[in-house]
Design a protein around this motif. Structure first.
Motif, PDB file in Angstrom:
ATOM      1  N   SER A   1       7.523  -2.614 -12.412  1.00 44.10           N
ATOM      2  CA  SER A   1       6.169  -3.164 -12.371  1.00 44.10           C
ATOM      3  C   SER A   1       5.146  -2.034 -12.340  1.00 44.10           C
ATOM      4  O   SER A   1       5.454  -0.903 -11.965  1.00 44.10           O
ATOM      5  CB  SER A   1       5.986  -4.054 -11.122  1.00 44.10           C
ATOM      6  OG  SER A   1       5.943  -3.251  -9.952  1.00 44.10           O
ATOM      7  N   GLU A   2       3.922  -2.375 -12.729  1.00 45.11           N
ATOM      8  CA  GLU A   2       2.821  -1.398 -12.676  1.00 45.11           C
ATOM      9  C   GLU A   2       2.573  -0.943 -11.249  1.00 45.11           C
ATOM     10  O   GLU A   2       2.254   0.222 -11.005  1.00 45.11           O
ATOM     11  CB  GLU A   2       1.548  -2.008 -13.270  1.00 45.11           C
ATOM     12  CG  GLU A   2       1.628  -2.241 -14.752  1.00 45.11           C
ATOM     13  CD  GLU A   2       0.391  -2.930 -15.305  1.00 45.11           C
ATOM     14  OE1 GLU A   2      -0.569  -3.185 -14.547  1.00 45.11           O
ATOM     15  OE2 GLU A   2       0.385  -3.210 -16.516  1.00 45.11           O
ATOM     16  N   ARG A   3       2.719  -1.858 -10.290  1.00 41.88           N
ATOM     17  CA  ARG A   3       2.509  -1.520  -8.889  1.00 41.88           C
ATOM     18  C   ARG A   3       3.502  -0.453  -8.438  1.00 41.88           C
ATOM     19  O   ARG A   3       3.124   0.501  -7.761  1.00 41.88           O
ATOM     20  CB  ARG A   3       2.629  -2.762  -8.017  1.00 41.88           C
ATOM     21  CG  ARG A   3       2.361  -2.484  -6.545  1.00 41.88           C
ATOM     22  CD  ARG A   3       2.577  -3.750  -5.680  1.00 41.88           C
ATOM     23  NE  ARG A   3       2.216  -3.531  -4.309  1.00 41.88           N
ATOM     24  CZ  ARG A   3       2.941  -2.820  -3.433  1.00 41.88           C
ATOM     25  NH1 ARG A   3       4.058  -2.252  -3.813  1.00 41.88           N
ATOM     26  NH2 ARG A   3       2.541  -2.682  -2.183  1.00 41.88           N
ATOM     27  N   GLU A   4       4.772  -0.612  -8.784  1.00 42.94           N
ATOM     28  CA  GLU A   4       5.791   0.369  -8.390  1.00 42.94           C
ATOM     29  C   GLU A   4       5.506   1.738  -9.017  1.00 42.94           C
ATOM     30  O   GLU A   4       5.673   2.765  -8.358  1.00 42.94           O
ATOM     31  CB  GLU A   4       7.181  -0.104  -8.790  1.00 42.94           C
ATOM     32  CG  GLU A   4       7.703  -1.253  -7.966  1.00 42.94           C
ATOM     33  CD  GLU A   4       9.053  -1.744  -8.463  1.00 42.94           C
ATOM     34  OE1 GLU A   4       9.354  -1.575  -9.673  1.00 42.94           O
ATOM     35  OE2 GLU A   4       9.801  -2.311  -7.653  1.00 42.94           O
TER      36      GLU A   4
END
Length: 159
Positions: free
Chosen positions: A80-83
């Motif tokens: 994910s972009e968050r990770e």
């Protein structure tokens, strides 16, 4: 020995190649060799960072293409972009030179950082690749050469 003291247009065809890893492309005063083995002396403005694709003007008129040499690095991707943003945050917190791409990060090979990234749950792959880290927000003013749209990674820092 060929003397190089200035940049030239990225439009000019190259006569020679200068293949260097990032560590050596950060030096504005450098004695090294062209891909042909010929010695070259770089005397560029202090604080200059050479980027792959830059073209330099030799004292004899030859155009020298700078090539970013493949070097041991880590390619980081995430589910994910968050990770991925979290990994970039932790690397930035350690002042790690970092290349940022669409959906990936690249940094110099380092087993301690690899362990940290593994602990964050991102995917890390060892590779040999040209390394073009971000120039940094506080490194002085940036100056671009040549084709802004087609070669936006060419930035030179002047202190």
């Amino acid at each position: 020995m060929l003397l190089v003291e200035q940049f030239c247009s990225t439009e000019q065809p190259a006569d020679e190649q200068l293949v260097l890893p990032f560590e050596r492309r950060q030096k504005s005063r450098l004695r090294t060799k062209l891909a042909t083995g010929e010695e070259v002396g770089l005397f560029l403005p202090r604080g200059t960072i050479l980027r792959g694709g830059d073209r330099l003007q030799g004292s004899d008129g030859r155009v020298v293409l700078v090539v970013a040499a493949p070097e041991p690095s880590l390619l980081v991707t995430a589910a994910s972009e968050r990770e991925l943003a979290r990994a970039a945050y932790h690397l930035g917190n350690r002042h790690v030179p970092l290349q940022v791409g669409d959906g990936w990060l690249r940094l110099g090979a380092d087993y301690v950082l690899r362990d940290m990234l593994d602990g964050l749950g991102v995917q890390v792959r060892e590779e040999a690749a040209p390394f073009e880290p971000e120039a940094g927000a506080y490194g002085g003013h940036a100056h671009r050469h040549g084709d802004e749209e087609g070669h936006s990674g060419i930035i030179h820092e002047f202190s």
